[in-house]
Design an enzyme around this catalytic site. Structure first.
Site, PDB file in Angstrom:
ATOM      1  N   TYR A 102       0.855  -1.189   0.000  1.00  0.00           N
ATOM      2  CA  TYR A 102       0.000   0.000   0.000  1.00  0.00           C
ATOM      3  C   TYR A 102       0.889   1.238   0.000  1.00  0.00           C
ATOM      4  O   TYR A 102       1.483   1.599   1.025  1.00  0.00           O
ATOM      5  CB  TYR A 102      -0.930   0.010   1.203  1.00  0.00           C
ATOM      6  CG  TYR A 102      -1.971  -1.087   1.215  1.00  0.00           C
ATOM      7  CD1 TYR A 102      -2.204  -1.887   0.106  1.00  0.00           C
ATOM      8  CD2 TYR A 102      -2.736  -1.331   2.351  1.00  0.00           C
ATOM      9  CE1 TYR A 102      -3.158  -2.889   0.111  1.00  0.00           C
ATOM     10  CE2 TYR A 102      -3.699  -2.325   2.373  1.00  0.00           C
ATOM     11  CZ  TYR A 102      -3.904  -3.103   1.248  1.00  0.00           C
ATOM     12  OH  TYR A 102      -4.850  -4.101   1.272  1.00  0.00           O
ATOM     13  N   LEU A 141     -21.081   2.132  -3.714  1.00  0.00           N
ATOM     14  CA  LEU A 141     -22.244   1.995  -2.836  1.00  0.00           C
ATOM     15  C   LEU A 141     -22.250   3.129  -1.812  1.00  0.00           C
ATOM     16  O   LEU A 141     -22.281   2.929  -0.593  1.00  0.00           O
ATOM     17  CB  LEU A 141     -22.240   0.634  -2.153  1.00  0.00           C
ATOM     18  CG  LEU A 141     -22.523  -0.563  -3.071  1.00  0.00           C
ATOM     19  CD1 LEU A 141     -22.296  -1.879  -2.345  1.00  0.00           C
ATOM     20  CD2 LEU A 141     -23.948  -0.501  -3.621  1.00  0.00           C
ATOM     21  N   HIS A 187      -0.994 -12.414   1.130  1.00  0.00           N
ATOM     22  CA  HIS A 187      -1.894 -11.492   0.426  1.00  0.00           C
ATOM     23  C   HIS A 187      -2.590 -12.144  -0.764  1.00  0.00           C
ATOM     24  O   HIS A 187      -3.679 -11.724  -1.162  1.00  0.00           O
ATOM     25  CB  HIS A 187      -1.087 -10.279  -0.038  1.00  0.00           C
ATOM     26  CG  HIS A 187      -1.888  -9.030  -0.194  1.00  0.00           C
ATOM     27  ND1 HIS A 187      -1.319  -7.785  -0.246  1.00  0.00           N
ATOM     28  CD2 HIS A 187      -3.213  -8.821  -0.327  1.00  0.00           C
ATOM     29  CE1 HIS A 187      -2.256  -6.873  -0.407  1.00  0.00           C
ATOM     30  NE2 HIS A 187      -3.415  -7.475  -0.457  1.00  0.00           N
ATOM     31  N   ARG A 216     -15.784  -0.415  -3.520  1.00  0.00           N
ATOM     32  CA  ARG A 216     -14.794   0.568  -3.962  1.00  0.00           C
ATOM     33  C   ARG A 216     -15.410   1.943  -4.200  1.00  0.00           C
ATOM     34  O   ARG A 216     -15.038   2.675  -5.110  1.00  0.00           O
ATOM     35  CB  ARG A 216     -14.058   0.059  -5.202  1.00  0.00           C
ATOM     36  CG  ARG A 216     -13.450  -1.322  -5.003  1.00  0.00           C
ATOM     37  CD  ARG A 216     -12.546  -1.756  -6.126  1.00  0.00           C
ATOM     38  NE  ARG A 216     -12.164  -3.162  -6.002  1.00  0.00           N
ATOM     39  CZ  ARG A 216     -11.241  -3.642  -5.166  1.00  0.00           C
ATOM     40  NH1 ARG A 216     -10.597  -2.822  -4.373  1.00  0.00           N
ATOM     41  NH2 ARG A 216     -10.965  -4.937  -5.138  1.00  0.00           N
ATOM     42  N   GLY A 217     -16.386   2.269  -3.324  1.00  0.00           N
ATOM     43  CA  GLY A 217     -16.968   3.603  -3.321  1.00  0.00           C
ATOM     44  C   GLY A 217     -18.243   3.774  -4.101  1.00  0.00           C
ATOM     45  O   GLY A 217     -18.885   4.828  -4.008  1.00  0.00           O
ATOM     46  N   SER A 275     -13.396  -4.034   0.871  1.00  0.00           N
ATOM     47  CA  SER A 275     -14.210  -3.309  -0.116  1.00  0.00           C
ATOM     48  C   SER A 275     -15.702  -3.561   0.096  1.00  0.00           C
ATOM     49  O   SER A 275     -16.437  -3.844  -0.855  1.00  0.00           O
ATOM     50  CB  SER A 275     -13.805  -3.683  -1.544  1.00  0.00           C
ATOM     51  OG  SER A 275     -12.491  -3.270  -1.817  1.00  0.00           O
ATOM     52  N   PRO A 276     -16.206  -3.436   1.334  1.00  0.00           N
ATOM     53  CA  PRO A 276     -17.625  -3.703   1.581  1.00  0.00           C
ATOM     54  C   PRO A 276     -18.543  -2.665   0.939  1.00  0.00           C
ATOM     55  O   PRO A 276     -19.749  -2.904   0.832  1.00  0.00           O
ATOM     56  CB  PRO A 276     -17.727  -3.656   3.114  1.00  0.00           C
ATOM     57  CG  PRO A 276     -16.599  -2.758   3.533  1.00  0.00           C
ATOM     58  CD  PRO A 276     -15.491  -3.052   2.574  1.00  0.00           C
ATOM     59  N   LEU A 277     -17.981  -1.527   0.505  1.00  0.00           N
ATOM     60  CA  LEU A 277     -18.773  -0.510  -0.178  1.00  0.00           C
ATOM     61  C   LEU A 277     -18.482  -0.479  -1.673  1.00  0.00           C
ATOM     62  O   LEU A 277     -18.692   0.536  -2.341  1.00  0.00           O
ATOM     63  CB  LEU A 277     -18.537   0.862   0.446  1.00  0.00           C
ATOM     64  CG  LEU A 277     -18.873   0.979   1.933  1.00  0.00           C
ATOM     65  CD1 LEU A 277     -18.672   2.401   2.417  1.00  0.00           C
ATOM     66  CD2 LEU A 277     -20.301   0.510   2.210  1.00  0.00           C
TER      67      LEU A 277
END
Length: 329
Positions: A56, A208, A122, A205-206, A201-203
């Site tokens: 990252y 939602l 990973h 990747r933005g 990424s529960p949303l």
């Protein structure tokens, strides 16, 4: 915030954690001061579970976290980091003992720690059998370098093989209303084995959310510029598919992000610890508000009608990003 045990014998973590890829610029530039403010807001809200990785920002996320922890000295923080991916091009995956040990030492140095709570492979390296990976991780546990280990984007079959040699603490997989593959066996395997499940990424990747950035505004290097679901055509059709869900959230007086996160929390018998990532304190608060939302059976049925499994157009990753990602089901 509610605390839960990550798996049968893992650490106690907050019900919602924080993914720290964004603080290193994966979705656009940000400063260390902004990252510190976000981390402070998360900690003050009761978030105790923080997730990062060596790639990252090529170490920048770990360095920022290391300086923040050294300055704040937060007690009870649970930290996870990851190694395996060699960015390339071409992207390569290396789960050899030599590579993982070397990368872990680098991570510990950047984090300013002698040990880390959770260390993930990973991705899955096809050259390294799961049993061999488990032996490497078990040695790191015995040496006091890590408290436990996890795997990310693996299949249930590979998980079972590794777990039989040395118990896996947690599995990390992409999981949201538009990415449902873990329902085809991984969630069930984790429950059966007593392994924690950590959705990233529960949303989506933005997408939602109520403040969706348009692809033309993505910063150079933004992860989504190559992602099939965000390419012209697919992006617009996915936005149209999600519009009724946004309307449903608005009718409830709930932010779209809050409702999407509440849906994730309602899965897996309430034992998932999602790790949304953001650069925005306002967006963080929308995510954390989900901990107070209780969805009824009628709510869940309506969400299933609005966004049925498989509704999203386009693959989860561009071809160059799929190295080490196991498919199943």
């Amino acid at each position: 915030m509610k605390q839960l045990t990550l798996g049968a014998k893992g650490p106690q973590v907050s019900q919602i954690g924080l993914g720290c890829m964004s603080i290193a610029g994966a979705y656009g530039p940000t400063t260390e001061a902004q990252a510190f403010a976000l981390l402070d807001a998360a900690w003050e809200a009761g978030v105790t579970f923080y997730d990062t990785a060596n790639i990252y920002g090529m170490g920048r996320s770990e360095e920022i976290l290391g300086r923040w922890m050294a300055d704040r000295r937060p007690e009870g923080l649970v930290l996870a980091t990851k190694a395996s991916i060699i960015p390339g091009p071409p992207r390569e995956i290396d789960n050899s003992a030599t590579h993982l040990r070397s990368e872990l030492e680098g991570s510990l140095k950047r984090l300013g720690l002698e040990r880390v709570d959770l260390f993930y492979a990973h991705r899955r390296d096809a050259r390294v059998e799961p049993e061999v990976l488990a032996e490497t991780m078990a040695a790191l546990v015995r040496e006091g370098k890590i408290d436990g280990y996890g795997v990310s984007e693996w299949s249930p079959a590979s998980l079972r093989r590794a777990h039989a040699v040395h118990p896996v603490t947690a599995v990390q997989s992409e999981y949201s209303l538009w990415t449902r593959q873990p329902e085809l066996g991984m969630i069930q395997a984790c429950e059966a084995l007593g392994v924690g499940f950590v959705p990233f990424s529960p949303l989506a990747r933005g997408i939602l959310t109520d403040d969706v950035q348009q692809p033309v505004d993505y910063a150079k290097g933004d992860f989504r510029t190559r992602n099939p679901r965000f390419l012209p055509g697919s992006f617009e059709r996915n936005m149209a598919a999600i519009a009724p869900f946004r309307e449903f959230a608005a009718a409830r007086g709930t932010a779209t992000a809050t409702l999407a996160m509440a849906w994730v929390l309602a899965q897996g018998n309430g034992q998932m610890a999602p790790i949304p990532g953001t650069r925005s304190i306002a967006h963080l608060r929308e995510c954390l508000a989900a901990a107070e939302v209780k969805l009824s059976a009628e709510d869940l049925a309506e969400i299933a009608r609005l966004l049925p499994a498989g509704f999203a157009e386009g693959g989860r990753y561009a071809e160059a990003q799929t190295a080490g990602v196991e498919s199943y089901g």
